[in-house]
Write a protein that holds these residues in place. Structure first.
Motif, PDB file in Angstrom:
ATOM      1  N   HIS A   1      85.325 112.462 124.978  1.00  0.00           N
ATOM      2  CA  HIS A   1      86.484 111.646 124.706  1.00  0.00           C
ATOM      3  C   HIS A   1      87.117 111.721 123.359  1.00  0.00           C
ATOM      4  O   HIS A   1      88.131 111.070 123.228  1.00  0.00           O
ATOM      5  CB  HIS A   1      86.098 110.291 124.966  1.00  0.00           C
ATOM      6  CG  HIS A   1      85.402 109.936 126.237  1.00  0.00           C
ATOM      7  ND1 HIS A   1      84.796 108.888 126.707  1.00  0.00           N
ATOM      8  CD2 HIS A   1      85.595 110.666 127.482  1.00  0.00           C
ATOM      9  CE1 HIS A   1      84.484 108.797 127.890  1.00  0.00           C
ATOM     10  NE2 HIS A   1      84.905 110.057 128.505  1.00  0.00           N
ATOM     11  N   GLY A   2      86.442 112.722 122.418  1.00  0.00           N
ATOM     12  CA  GLY A   2      87.357 112.978 121.125  1.00  0.00           C
ATOM     13  C   GLY A   2      86.890 112.107 119.919  1.00  0.00           C
ATOM     14  O   GLY A   2      85.540 112.317 119.717  1.00  0.00           O
ATOM     15  N   ASP A   3      87.542 111.627 119.137  1.00  0.00           N
ATOM     16  CA  ASP A   3      87.325 111.157 117.834  1.00  0.00           C
ATOM     17  C   ASP A   3      86.110 110.184 117.905  1.00  0.00           C
ATOM     18  O   ASP A   3      86.171 109.317 118.466  1.00  0.00           O
ATOM     19  CB  ASP A   3      88.463 110.257 117.368  1.00  0.00           C
ATOM     20  CG  ASP A   3      88.074 109.721 115.994  1.00  0.00           C
ATOM     21  OD1 ASP A   3      87.025 110.567 115.088  1.00  0.00           O
ATOM     22  OD2 ASP A   3      88.921 108.998 115.489  1.00  0.00           O
ATOM     23  N   LEU A   4      85.083 110.687 117.351  1.00  0.00           N
ATOM     24  CA  LEU A   4      83.716 109.873 117.257  1.00  0.00           C
ATOM     25  C   LEU A   4      83.629 108.879 116.482  1.00  0.00           C
ATOM     26  O   LEU A   4      83.002 107.828 116.594  1.00  0.00           O
ATOM     27  CB  LEU A   4      82.466 110.734 116.874  1.00  0.00           C
ATOM     28  CG  LEU A   4      82.177 112.133 117.900  1.00  0.00           C
ATOM     29  CD1 LEU A   4      81.108 112.638 117.445  1.00  0.00           C
ATOM     30  CD2 LEU A   4      82.138 111.348 119.394  1.00  0.00           C
ATOM     31  N   SER A   5      84.552 108.925 115.359  1.00  0.00           N
ATOM     32  CA  SER A   5      84.534 107.763 114.433  1.00  0.00           C
ATOM     33  C   SER A   5      85.054 106.412 114.914  1.00  0.00           C
ATOM     34  O   SER A   5      84.690 105.267 114.411  1.00  0.00           O
ATOM     35  CB  SER A   5      85.427 107.820 113.296  1.00  0.00           C
ATOM     36  OG  SER A   5      86.972 108.228 113.301  1.00  0.00           O
ATOM     37  N   GLU A   6      85.719 106.395 116.060  1.00  0.00           N
ATOM     38  CA  GLU A   6      86.233 105.075 116.702  1.00  0.00           C
ATOM     39  C   GLU A   6      85.730 105.047 118.063  1.00  0.00           C
ATOM     40  O   GLU A   6      86.231 104.290 119.025  1.00  0.00           O
ATOM     41  CB  GLU A   6      87.820 105.050 116.704  1.00  0.00           C
ATOM     42  CG  GLU A   6      88.323 104.908 115.217  1.00  0.00           C
ATOM     43  CD  GLU A   6      89.808 104.445 114.879  1.00  0.00           C
ATOM     44  OE1 GLU A   6      90.105 104.666 115.942  1.00  0.00           O
ATOM     45  OE2 GLU A   6      90.185 104.890 113.862  1.00  0.00           O
ATOM     46  N   ASN A   7      84.443 105.737 118.448  1.00  0.00           N
ATOM     47  CA  ASN A   7      84.311 105.737 119.925  1.00  0.00           C
ATOM     48  C   ASN A   7      83.037 104.760 120.249  1.00  0.00           C
ATOM     49  O   ASN A   7      81.993 105.442 119.621  1.00  0.00           O
ATOM     50  CB  ASN A   7      83.730 107.167 119.954  1.00  0.00           C
ATOM     51  CG  ASN A   7      83.554 107.549 121.586  1.00  0.00           C
ATOM     52  OD1 ASN A   7      83.162 106.806 122.409  1.00  0.00           O
ATOM     53  ND2 ASN A   7      83.637 108.999 122.021  1.00  0.00           N
ATOM     54  N   ALA A   8      83.168 103.704 120.834  1.00  0.00           N
ATOM     55  CA  ALA A   8      82.210 102.683 121.088  1.00  0.00           C
ATOM     56  C   ALA A   8      81.128 103.106 121.844  1.00  0.00           C
ATOM     57  O   ALA A   8      80.120 102.961 121.596  1.00  0.00           O
ATOM     58  CB  ALA A   8      82.941 101.438 121.379  1.00  0.00           C
ATOM     59  N   GLU A   9      81.690 104.036 123.024  1.00  0.00           N
ATOM     60  CA  GLU A   9      80.806 104.440 123.703  1.00  0.00           C
ATOM     61  C   GLU A   9      79.760 105.391 123.258  1.00  0.00           C
ATOM     62  O   GLU A   9      78.444 105.539 123.553  1.00  0.00           O
ATOM     63  CB  GLU A   9      81.453 105.295 124.847  1.00  0.00           C
ATOM     64  CG  GLU A   9      82.335 104.347 126.099  1.00  0.00           C
ATOM     65  CD  GLU A   9      83.111 105.105 126.904  1.00  0.00           C
ATOM     66  OE1 GLU A   9      82.762 106.244 127.093  1.00  0.00           O
ATOM     67  OE2 GLU A   9      83.764 104.622 127.549  1.00  0.00           O
ATOM     68  N   TYR A  10      80.137 106.239 122.353  1.00  0.00           N
ATOM     69  CA  TYR A  10      79.115 107.135 121.425  1.00  0.00           C
ATOM     70  C   TYR A  10      78.498 106.580 120.609  1.00  0.00           C
ATOM     71  O   TYR A  10      77.149 106.686 120.715  1.00  0.00           O
ATOM     72  CB  TYR A  10      80.173 108.073 120.789  1.00  0.00           C
ATOM     73  CG  TYR A  10      79.347 108.928 119.736  1.00  0.00           C
ATOM     74  CD1 TYR A  10      78.755 110.149 120.442  1.00  0.00           C
ATOM     75  CD2 TYR A  10      79.177 108.690 118.489  1.00  0.00           C
ATOM     76  CE1 TYR A  10      77.958 110.957 119.522  1.00  0.00           C
ATOM     77  CE2 TYR A  10      78.410 109.632 117.623  1.00  0.00           C
ATOM     78  CZ  TYR A  10      77.681 110.720 118.382  1.00  0.00           C
ATOM     79  OH  TYR A  10      76.793 111.456 117.602  1.00  0.00           O
TER      80      TYR A  10
END
Length: 157
Positions: free
Chosen positions: A39-48
């Motif tokens: 889904h892209g950018d890991l810094s703002e990825n709550a799922e990650y």
């Protein structure tokens, strides 16, 4: 490394949980992490972040279960030959104050479930019962004071 007493049922439950974590939960969380990465950018990825936290929990629990299984001392209550209360006993107590009977099975810490009458051998009640015999009076310190029970039955199943 001290051994951990448990019943055969408790041992099987730990093994079943370990198998489920390794075969089902671990692969699922790896898949969830891969999907969240896509889904892209890991810094703002709550799922990650949630998937990584879940992975940490699963790996920690797998390590804990492996340790407990390795140190398990499986005790078969049916093979016990004593008139005293020991690990694995099902004990019926008469509460002197309320005049009610209650039955507890003394089990390992991981098996304890008061809702079904299983208490840990390391709990205050479990520790107080160990070593007593039929018809003996047992005084147990509880937060509300001292409870007095009479041992009315001891069974090993």
């Amino acid at each position: 490394m001290s051994s951990i007493p448990m019943t055969e049922e408790g041992y099987r439950n730990l093994q079943d949980e370990l198998k489920r974590l390794i075969r089902v939960e671990r692969p699922k969380v790896v898949q969830d992490i891969a999907e969240a990465r896509s889904h892209g950018d890991l810094s703002e990825n709550a799922e990650y972040d949630a998937a990584k936290n879940r992975q940490g929990f699963i790996e920690g629990r797998i390590k804990e279960l492996n340790d407990k299984i390795a140190r398990a001392e499986v005790i078969k209550p049916g093979s016990v030959n004593t008139d005293k209360i020991v690990f694995g006993a099902s004990v019926t107590l008469f509460d002197v104050d309320t005049e009610n009977e209650v039955t507890y099975k003394i089990v390992g810490e991981d098996e304890a479930d008061l809702k079904v009458g299983k208490i840990s051998v390391t709990s205050p009640v479990g520790r107080a019962l160990i070593g007593h015999r039929l018809d003996e009076e047992v005084r147990i310190k509880v937060p509300s004071g001292v409870k007095i029970y009479e041992v009315v039955n001891i069974q090993y199943m």
